[in-house]
Design a protein around this motif. Sequence first.
Motif, PDB file in Angstrom:
ATOM      1  N   SER A   1       0.681  -1.295   0.060  1.00 24.64           N
ATOM      2  CA  SER A   1       0.142  -0.032   0.013  1.00 24.64           C
ATOM      3  C   SER A   1       0.887   1.244   0.253  1.00 24.64           C
ATOM      4  O   SER A   1       0.529   2.146  -0.596  1.00 24.64           O
ATOM      5  N   TYR A   2       1.850   1.160   0.944  1.00 28.25           N
ATOM      6  CA  TYR A   2       2.821   2.396   0.714  1.00 28.25           C
ATOM      7  C   TYR A   2       3.487   2.510  -0.551  1.00 28.25           C
ATOM      8  O   TYR A   2       3.503   3.551  -1.186  1.00 28.25           O
TER       9      TYR A   2
ATOM     10  N   GLY B   1       0.689   3.457  -3.033  1.00 29.52           N
ATOM     11  CA  GLY B   1      -0.026   4.792  -3.023  1.00 29.52           C
ATOM     12  C   GLY B   1       0.818   5.828  -3.140  1.00 29.52           C
ATOM     13  O   GLY B   1       0.522   6.748  -3.780  1.00 29.52           O
TER      14      GLY B   1
ATOM     15  N   ALA C   1       1.972   6.452  -6.837  1.00 26.96           N
ATOM     16  CA  ALA C   1       0.909   7.159  -7.370  1.00 26.96           C
ATOM     17  C   ALA C   1       0.872   8.746  -7.262  1.00 26.96           C
ATOM     18  O   ALA C   1       0.750   9.517  -8.004  1.00 26.96           O
TER      19      ALA C   1
ATOM     20  N   GLY D   1      -2.099  -3.076 -10.023  1.00 33.75           N
ATOM     21  CA  GLY D   1      -2.104  -3.154  -8.684  1.00 33.75           C
ATOM     22  C   GLY D   1      -2.333  -4.545  -8.159  1.00 33.75           C
ATOM     23  O   GLY D   1      -1.635  -4.966  -7.056  1.00 33.75           O
TER      24      GLY D   1
ATOM     25  N   ALA E   1      -2.545   5.495 -10.096  1.00 27.02           N
ATOM     26  CA  ALA E   1      -3.410   5.821  -9.448  1.00 27.02           C
ATOM     27  C   ALA E   1      -4.568   4.739  -9.176  1.00 27.02           C
ATOM     28  O   ALA E   1      -5.198   4.651  -8.170  1.00 27.02           O
TER      29      ALA E   1
ATOM     30  N   ALA F   1      -3.527   2.138  -7.001  1.00 31.88           N
ATOM     31  CA  ALA F   1      -3.434   2.599  -5.579  1.00 31.88           C
ATOM     32  C   ALA F   1      -4.920   2.383  -5.210  1.00 31.88           C
ATOM     33  O   ALA F   1      -5.467   1.883  -3.863  1.00 31.88           O
ATOM     34  N   LEU F   2      -6.098   2.572  -5.932  1.00 28.44           N
ATOM     35  CA  LEU F   2      -7.265   2.278  -5.547  1.00 28.44           C
ATOM     36  C   LEU F   2      -7.700   0.854  -5.378  1.00 28.44           C
ATOM     37  O   LEU F   2      -8.717   0.715  -4.456  1.00 28.44           O
TER      38      LEU F   2
ATOM     39  N   VAL G   1      -4.399  -0.014  -1.953  1.00 30.32           N
ATOM     40  CA  VAL G   1      -4.643   0.702  -0.760  1.00 30.32           C
ATOM     41  C   VAL G   1      -5.382   0.416   0.283  1.00 30.32           C
ATOM     42  O   VAL G   1      -5.448   0.167   1.541  1.00 30.32           O
TER      43      VAL G   1
END
Length: 302
Positions: free
Chosen positions: A50-51, A54, A57, A87, A189, A192-193, A196
Amino acid sequence: MTTLSASSPSSSLSRALPYLALCGSIASFCVGTSFGKSLFPLVGAQGTVSYRVGFAALILLAIWRPWRQKISRADLLATMRYGAVLGLMNFCFYMALRSIPLGLAIAIEFLGPLTVSLLHARRLAHIAMVALAAAGLALLLPLRQMNHALDWTGVIYALCAGVFWGLYIVFGKKTSHLPGGQTVALGMATAALVVVPIGVHDVGAALLTPSLMASGVVVAMLSSALPYSLEMIALKSIPENRLGILLSVEPAAGALAGALILGEHLTPLQLLAIALVVAASVGSVLMGDKVPEHAKCVGDPL
């Protein structure tokens, strides 16, 4: 007049620069991923990925500002599909790293793009490359109880990462007509959705710890932003076949980084397995097949 002495060093440096950039890209990715794995005891694989995704992004959005360029609805959907696969590829790869050494996880995952490049194999030599890669995988699979056998869960996650890497290449080609910066920023991005929320669900408020967030930014820079930027320099000058050969050494570079940074020492059979996968990849490039580049570095592939 001796113009050679003045021009030769600079021309040699300019010729070497793309290769130095590519080596830096591979090294940065492997070091960044190794550092990321060291965060597993603190935030787990879910929090670490996630880091990485995220913050990567946010960095790429700030650099490329994709909203400045128009994009059709169809192209936006294609970019989001590409990003979703990116992702999932990152998520599965980091989940594999929980129980598999870095170099071996990269080798197994690398079978995805290798399969794509050899999907239309027709000649006997092409089939031989597939056999080499399959032999390497056979040495890694925990088919029998031996000291080099790997955890099944980790292997399955690595194989899934390879499948998503292959799809990433296929879907990425459908966005090749779009500006590269816009595509990668919107794609990351979207990734990330996807990723994360999983980290937030599993780790919770611990992800907001300032020191851990700072480490997460370092992971994102080393394993995503910096490798991607360096690879862009390499892509402009290095021929595709030579680029594919150099990228094929990534599993070996991962094994070296894992040994030096994480203390992951591999058995001779595991090193042989990596060598077979690398040889299959190099062989496919030498025969004229294009091994798709680790746009991982934006996601990696990793």
